[in-house]
Design a protein around this motif. Structure first.
Motif: not given
Ligand code: UDP
Length: 140
Positions: A104, A51, A59, A93, A54, A11, A114
């Motif tokens: 991370r 994304y 966020f 995460t 989400h 990232k 992250n």
């Molecule tokens: N993210 C964020 N705030 C949050 C949770 C997630 O900005 O409270 C971002 C973070 O960059 C994360 C991405 O959204 O990696 C996707 O979230 P996911 O829950 O899919 O986590 P990952 O699979 O990346 O661990």
């Protein structure tokens, strides 16, 4: 164990700090091989679509802005149990919850910035790989 492929993204917070080599070394040391890799700038539309799961989260807007704030490195990793293995190497995460020695825990700046993305299932990996790479770009 099955040989799998997974999509990884380094990232913008990590490319900005020139961490690509250090992160890639962790994948290779863990037995994952690169079968494709390219450095790109995501468009807003690409980041929103990537994304989209989400889209309703609070966020989402900030996450998209972050993902287009600098270059990313999209890459396909191959190896035994690659999806789960990659997630182990990445860590949780939120870096505050990430196990010591994970990418991370060692490199992430925040829950948003992250450092890495990794597909969360073999099914999503296939979709995410096809989102960024043509079949001819995957060289095993
Ligand atoms: N993210 C964020 N705030 C949050 C949770 C997630 O900005 O409270 C971002 C973070 O960059 C994360 C991405 O959204 O990696 C996707 O979230 P996911 O829950 O899919 O986590 P990952 O699979 O990346 O661990």
């Amino acid at each position: 164990m099955a040989i799998e492929r997974t999509l990884s993204i380094i990232k913008p917070d990590a490319t900005r700090r020139s961490l690509t080599g250090k992160i890639n070394a962790r994948f290779e040391e863990a037995g994952l091989r690169f079968v494709a890799q390219k450095r790109i700038r995501l468009t807003k539309e690409q980041a929103e679509q990537f994304y989209s799961v989400h889209a309703e989260r609070s966020f989402f807007g900030e996450l998209v802005a972050f993902m287009i704030s600098g270059p990313v490195v999209v890459q396909v990793l191959e190896g035994e149990n690659a999806v789960a293995r990659n997630r182990e190497i990445m860590g949780a995460t939120n870096p505050a919850n990430a196990a010591p020695g994970t990418i991370r825990a060692d490199f992430a700046e925040s829950v948003e910035a992250n450092s890495v993305h990794g597909s969360d299932s073999a099914e999503n990996a296939a979709i995410e790989i096809a989102y960024f790479f043509a079949g001819t770009e995957l060289v095993g």
